[in-house]
Write a protein that holds these residues in place. Structure first.
Motif, PDB file in Angstrom:
ATOM      1  N   ASP A 138      31.635  48.602  44.207  1.00 20.58           N
ATOM      2  CA  ASP A 138      32.876  48.514  43.996  1.00 20.58           C
ATOM      3  C   ASP A 138      33.600  48.545  42.652  1.00 20.58           C
ATOM      4  OD1 ASP A 138      33.258  48.581  46.757  1.00 20.58           O
ATOM      5  OD2 ASP A 138      34.199  46.750  46.801  1.00 20.58           O
ATOM      6  N   GLN A 139      34.614  48.677  42.121  1.00 20.97           N
ATOM      7  CA  GLN A 139      34.911  48.791  40.787  1.00 20.97           C
ATOM      8  C   GLN A 139      35.453  47.261  40.441  1.00 20.97           C
ATOM      9  OE1 GLN A 139      37.956  51.355  41.107  1.00 20.97           O
ATOM     10  NE2 GLN A 139      36.694  53.145  41.062  1.00 20.97           N
ATOM     11  N   GLN A 142      38.695  46.198  41.980  1.00 18.43           N
ATOM     12  CA  GLN A 142      38.591  46.172  43.502  1.00 18.43           C
ATOM     13  C   GLN A 142      37.964  44.982  43.990  1.00 18.43           C
ATOM     14  OE1 GLN A 142      36.617  49.145  46.048  1.00 18.43           O
ATOM     15  NE2 GLN A 142      38.290  50.549  45.174  1.00 18.43           N
ATOM     16  N   ARG A 143      37.108  44.411  43.204  1.00 21.77           N
ATOM     17  CA  ARG A 143      36.304  43.362  43.459  1.00 21.77           C
ATOM     18  C   ARG A 143      37.182  42.065  43.385  1.00 21.77           C
ATOM     19  NH1 ARG A 143      30.723  43.328  40.116  1.00 21.77           N
ATOM     20  NH2 ARG A 143      31.510  45.677  39.713  1.00 21.77           N
ATOM     21  N   THR A 145      40.601  42.089  43.337  1.00 21.67           N
ATOM     22  CA  THR A 145      41.712  42.036  44.394  1.00 21.67           C
ATOM     23  C   THR A 145      41.165  41.898  45.735  1.00 21.67           C
ATOM     24  OG1 THR A 145      41.356  44.758  44.364  1.00 21.67           O
ATOM     25  CG2 THR A 145      43.163  43.616  43.338  1.00 21.67           C
ATOM     26  N   ALA A 146      39.788  42.198  45.956  1.00 23.26           N
ATOM     27  CA  ALA A 146      39.420  41.838  47.390  1.00 23.26           C
ATOM     28  C   ALA A 146      39.189  40.045  47.434  1.00 23.26           C
ATOM     29  CB  ALA A 146      38.153  42.435  47.570  1.00 23.26           C
ATOM     30  N   ASN A 218      41.850  54.959  48.419  1.00 20.48           N
ATOM     31  CA  ASN A 218      42.146  54.757  47.128  1.00 20.48           C
ATOM     32  C   ASN A 218      43.053  53.477  46.876  1.00 20.48           C
ATOM     33  OD1 ASN A 218      44.879  55.107  48.026  1.00 20.48           O
ATOM     34  ND2 ASN A 218      44.813  57.491  47.362  1.00 20.48           N
ATOM     35  N   THR A 219      43.262  52.950  45.638  1.00 19.86           N
ATOM     36  CA  THR A 219      43.857  51.749  45.220  1.00 19.86           C
ATOM     37  C   THR A 219      45.190  51.425  45.930  1.00 19.86           C
ATOM     38  OG1 THR A 219      43.017  51.940  43.152  1.00 19.86           O
ATOM     39  CG2 THR A 219      44.801  50.055  43.406  1.00 19.86           C
ATOM     40  N   LEU A 222      44.498  50.714  49.805  1.00 21.73           N
ATOM     41  CA  LEU A 222      43.950  49.482  49.763  1.00 21.73           C
ATOM     42  C   LEU A 222      44.900  48.282  49.628  1.00 21.73           C
ATOM     43  CD1 LEU A 222      40.563  49.793  47.915  1.00 21.73           C
ATOM     44  CD2 LEU A 222      40.977  49.215  50.113  1.00 21.73           C
ATOM     45  N   TRP A 223      45.948  48.635  48.863  1.00 25.04           N
ATOM     46  CA  TRP A 223      47.042  47.613  48.564  1.00 25.04           C
ATOM     47  C   TRP A 223      47.869  47.736  50.082  1.00 25.04           C
ATOM     48  CZ3 TRP A 223      49.739  43.965  46.650  1.00 25.04           C
ATOM     49  CH2 TRP A 223      51.305  43.952  46.691  1.00 25.04           C
TER      50      TRP A 223
END
Ligand code: UDP
Ligand code: MG
Length: 319
Positions: A138-139, A142-143, A145-146, A218-219, A222-223
């Motif tokens: 993951d970018q 992304q890490r 926000t996860a 994509n972002t 995911l949001w």
């Protein structure tokens, strides 16, 4: 049909794999699964439910062809793309196994893990979660926000969604039947999985980068996914406005009292533009956020009330 032969006593394992534009992954996936399960082919009956989630490439054709080498494959062909959550839901509906294992078809979930899962299942666990030990693929954003998502959801919802586990897991028939009873249309599978409970254990694995094709998340997706997760399992964002409103009203009340007394004591004073603007802007901003959150929930209620099916199957191919 209740012969007491050994054949009938064999337990059946269902794999559920969603496919969305995975043409180039169909063969390698089935080959890997076949190789990984080779040691238990004599012990269990295997079925592989492949859900074609409205792919626009040759996935369906590839799956049809693969059936010649892999007779355990059953294809559920959707009428259009309904999303991964719907695909897994369909897979669970069609699965007939004593244990069901959803697994990504893009080879990011190592099938070798299944043997370990089966061992835990045989020892009495009803759910075996596969937890990824790193998020290297993951970018950074992304890490981050996860992590934030898991933290927030832990605080505000009643169920605990275990961090770093996805849809890859083994579920006993009891668990699958419990899940099938949850008929909600806004489906956040991770949350639903956690909600049903059952005796659970964890096995670890290393997520591997995608070889063929590209991720469809994509972002922005995911949001929305995170939003779905929070609103499906917590009403705190709805209720918090009562308290926030209370605090703001109390502040307004105190300020009003101060203004009245000040006016009575010191007489009328015209300047006050700055304080007025600040209060108006702040209060209306807060109100808009509140309305927005109402909208989020209302939208989901709307979706539920329409009671449309979660997915539509064009064709079922296979035994
Ligand atoms: N998938 C699906 N429908 C979709 C998007 C994805 O069935 O609308 C499937 C996809 O074929 C794959 C799995 O869900 O098997 C995970 O998708 P992806 O690899 O794009 O997600 P990531 O691994 O990046 O989270
Ligand atoms: Mg993937």
């Amino acid at each position: 049909m209740k012969a007491i032969t050994n054949m009938d006593a064999r337990k059946k394992i269902s794999l559920v794999a969603p496919f969305y534009n995975e043409e180039s992954n169909v063969r390698p996936f089935l080959q890997q699964v076949h190789a990984a399960l080779a040691p238990v082919l004599g012990t269990y009956d295997i079925e592989i439910i492949c859900v074609n989630d409205g792919s626009r490439d040759g996935t369906l054709e590839a799956l049809r062809q693969a059936r010649q080498h892999h007779p355990q494959v059953k294809i559920i062909d959707f009428s259009r793309n309904f999303g991964k959550e719907a695909a897994i839901t369909a897979g669970l509906d069609f699965a007939t196994g004593d244990a069901v294992i959803p697994i990504d078809s893009d080879l990011q979930h190592p099938p070798e893990l299944i043997l370990e899962m089966l061992a835990h299942w045989e020892s009495g666990f009803e759910v075996v979660l596969a937890r990824r030990t790193s998020r290297e693929t993951d970018q950074a954003l992304q890490r981050l926000t996860a992590r934030a998502f898991y933290e927030v959801s832990r605080y505000i919802s009643h169920i605990e969604i275990p961090a770093d586990v996805g849809d890859y897991r083994l579920m006993d028939r009891k668990v699958v039947d419990a899940l099938k009873a949850l008929q909600e249309k806004c489906r956040f599978m991770k949350g639903l999985f956690a909600w049903v409970g059952f005796r659970t254990t964890v096995v670890n694995y290393q997520v591997v980068p995608r070889v063929h094709g590209k991720s469809s998340f994509n972002t922005w997706k995911l949001w929305n996914f995170a939003l779905e997760g929070i609103t499906s399992f917590s009403t705190l964002p709805l209720r918090v406005w009562t308290y926030l409103g209370g605090v703001v009203s109390l502040g307004a009340f105190i300020y009003a009292a101060y203004l009245i007394i000040k006016t009575l004591v010191f007489g009328v004073e015209v300047p006050g533009y700055a304080s007025l603007m600040i209060v108006i802007l702040l209060a209306s901003g807060v109100q808009l956020i509140g309305i927005g959150i109402l909208g989020e929930y209302l939208g989901r209620v709307f979706t539920e009330v329409k009671n449309r099916p979660i997915y539509i199957v064009r064709e079922v191919i296979g035994p």
